[in-house]
Motif scaffolding. Structure first.
Motif, short mmCIF file in Angstrom:
data_model
loop_
_atom_site.label_atom_id
_atom_site.label_comp_id
_atom_site.label_asym_id
_atom_site.label_seq_id
_atom_site.Cartn_x
_atom_site.Cartn_y
_atom_site.Cartn_z
N ARG A 175 6.76 -0.59 28.82
CA ARG A 175 6.66 -1.85 29.86
C ARG A 175 5.98 -3.19 29.35
N ILE A 176 4.77 -3.38 28.20
CA ILE A 176 4.82 -4.55 27.25
C ILE A 176 5.46 -4.69 25.89
N ARG A 177 5.82 -4.18 25.39
CA ARG A 177 7.40 -4.25 24.60
C ARG A 177 8.33 -4.52 25.05
N ARG A 237 7.51 -12.48 31.90
CA ARG A 237 6.69 -12.27 32.11
C ARG A 237 6.03 -13.52 33.47
N ILE A 238 4.92 -12.74 33.88
CA ILE A 238 3.59 -12.98 35.33
C ILE A 238 3.56 -14.54 35.13
N SER A 239 3.86 -15.67 35.77
CA SER A 239 3.81 -17.32 35.02
C SER A 239 1.93 -17.38 35.84
N VAL A 240 0.70 -18.34 34.76
CA VAL A 240 0.02 -18.18 35.76
C VAL A 240 -0.09 -19.95 36.17
N PRO A 241 -0.91 -20.40 37.23
CA PRO A 241 -1.87 -21.68 36.39
C PRO A 241 -1.90 -22.49 35.04
N THR A 242 -1.18 -23.41 34.82
CA THR A 242 -0.99 -24.34 33.41
C THR A 242 -3.10 -24.47 33.66
N ARG A 243 -3.25 -24.09 32.08
CA ARG A 243 -5.12 -24.05 31.68
C ARG A 243 -5.59 -25.10 31.57
N ASP A 244 -6.73 -25.76 32.14
CA ASP A 244 -7.17 -27.00 31.66
C ASP A 244 -7.56 -26.97 30.92
N ALA A 245 -8.10 -27.24 29.49
CA ALA A 245 -9.11 -27.50 28.18
C ALA A 245 -9.10 -28.59 28.47
N ASN A 272 2.15 -21.71 31.09
CA ASN A 272 1.36 -20.83 31.82
C ASN A 272 1.44 -19.25 31.78
N LYS A 313 8.69 -6.82 28.18
CA LYS A 313 8.23 -7.84 28.66
C LYS A 313 8.87 -8.80 28.36
N MET A 333 3.22 2.13 29.29
CA MET A 333 2.79 1.00 29.30
C MET A 333 3.14 0.30 28.02
N LEU A 334 2.92 0.68 26.78
CA LEU A 334 3.62 0.31 25.63
C LEU A 334 5.15 -0.48 26.03
N SER A 370 3.30 -7.89 23.21
CA SER A 370 3.65 -7.09 21.73
C SER A 370 3.83 -7.82 20.85
#
Lengths: 139, 263
Positions: free
Chosen positions: A8-10, A15-23, B55, A12, A5-6, B75
């Motif tokens: 994979r994180i290092r 990275r997977i994309s997410v919808p634009t956040r609304d703040a 995103n 990356k 897991m470590l 990281s």
């Protein structure tokens, strides 16, 4: 420990994309803002500020005249402790409790039943005190 | 994985500073540390030098299960052992999701479960309000550390924080134990503690017991400098100022050892 897991994180880079956040605050109730017009003088600026504060006050609910409320001593003490601990006033607590009742029928009925029972006790206590006074006056 | 929450219900009590310095100290000691920024103000994210891209996943998406936990972990440069689930302003919008779920207090704990076995320690920087996110932070924690300014405000914050913790434990949605209270911005003039600081620390001691009062963070500009420069206090030439975090880190590694023995 999962080194996989470590690793994979290092690694990356993609990275997977997410919808634009609304703040934004667009869904919130409009915030009351003080007027920010540039003042010509400190007097004008103060007048502007007083006017805008008055506008803000006009939008707040009116407060009724002071009312004397007499509570059972033990309950008053507990209520004051709760209010002190939670940093609210007795008035705002009562307002909130009333509003909670009006939006919950079961709670409303329960509170009313308790209030009626207390009123009967108070009336009985009042009658007993009157009777005691009358007896003492005879003697 | 031992989950520690830095928790205070008033702003400016040192939550983020505590989380930051403690996390770095534990990482320096060789622990794999997962930092979780649960505050929409996102100061921890900023202090750790992470830039949140519009995103890219943050804690918001992790909580909503829009992404796997792993995709929300980043990281950090400068440390092999330090990782972060970042936040930004948009995290505020999670309140409705948490309150409508009916199990808001336990959601963060469940979302962090896949990290067990990968990270030894998780440190959560909690927001400074009695909010749904805060409840979820308390629900996720095994231990709470409460930083509190040595002022009336700080003492009040400590009381409110302990009340909230106890309330959630009574409701059985949290099991976190108080690990310590960290007096913050303890004011000393030369070798003498100011009266206000001394009175407040005494009051804190009476409230939680002397065993749970950690060595205090003295009022000092060096903490801010270390945060701004992204260095340690030791590197700035003030190793003594790290003492409270060394003590707390030792406590935590001791608990980790106990956990390993029981397993």
């Amino acid at each position: 420990m999962s080194e996989d897991m470590l690793s994979r994180i290092r690694k990356k880079s993609q990275r997977i994309s997410v919808p634009t956040r609304d703040a934004s605050l667009a869904d919130e109730r409009p915030m009351l803002e003080l007027a920010v017009e540039p003042a010509q003088s400190s007097t004008q600026s103060r007048e502007l500020e007083v006017r805008s504060i008055q506008e803000e006050l006009d939008q707040l609910p009116a407060i009724a005249p002071r009312r004397q409320v007499r509570l059972e001593s033990e309950i008053e003490q507990q209520l004051l402790e709760v209010c002190s601990r939670e940093k609210v006033t007795v008035e705002t607590f009562l307002e909130a409790a009333f509003l909670a009742c009006t939006s919950n029928h079961e709670l409303h009925l329960k509170v009313l039943a308790e209030a009626k029972s207390r009123l009967r006790s108070r009336k009985r206590a009042g009658m007993l005190r009157r009777l005691k006074t009358q007896l003492e006056n005879i003697n | 994985m031992l989950t520690i929450a830095s928790l205070s219900l008033s702003g400016g009590q040192g939550k983020t500073s505590l989380a930051l310095f403690l996390g770095k100290k534990l990482a320096e000691m060789g622990c794999q540390v997962l930092m979780v920024d649960a505050d929409p103000q996102a100061n921890l994210t900023t202090y750790l030098g992470h830039d949140v891209e519009q995103n890219s996943p943050t804690l918001l998406e992790v909580i909503k299960k829009a992404v796997a936990l792993e995709d929300g972990i980043y990281s950090l440069s400068g440390s092999e052992n330090l990782f972060l689930i970042p936040a930004d302003d948009a995290l505020d919008s999670i309140q409705d999701y948490l309150s409508s779920s009916g199990t808001g207090a336990t959601i963060l704990r469940r979302r962090l479960e896949p990290a067990e076995g990968t990270f030894e320690i998780c440190i959560i920087d909690s927001p400074p309000q009695r909010s749904q996110i805060c409840k979820s932070t308390i629900g996720a924690a095994d231990y709470i550390v409460v930083p509190a300014e040595t002022t009336i405000k700080g003492f009040g914050s400590l009381m409110r924080t302990l009340d909230s913790l106890n309330e959630l434990k009574e409701l059985r949605v949290a099991t976190a134990e108080l690990l310590g209270v960290l007096p913050f911005r303890d004011r000393w003039i030369g070798q003498n503690q100011t009266s206000e600081s001394r009175l407040c620390v005494d009051a804190m001691r009476q409230e939680v017991g002397a065993d749970l009062i950690l060595p205090s963070i003295r009022e000092s500009e060096q903490y801010k400098k270390a945060i701004t420069k992204g260095t340690s206090l030791r590197e700035l030439g003030y190793p003594d100022l790290e003492y409270p975090f060394e003590i707390l880190a030792s406590k935590i590694t001791g608990l980790l050892q106990k956990e390993k023995v029981h397993v």
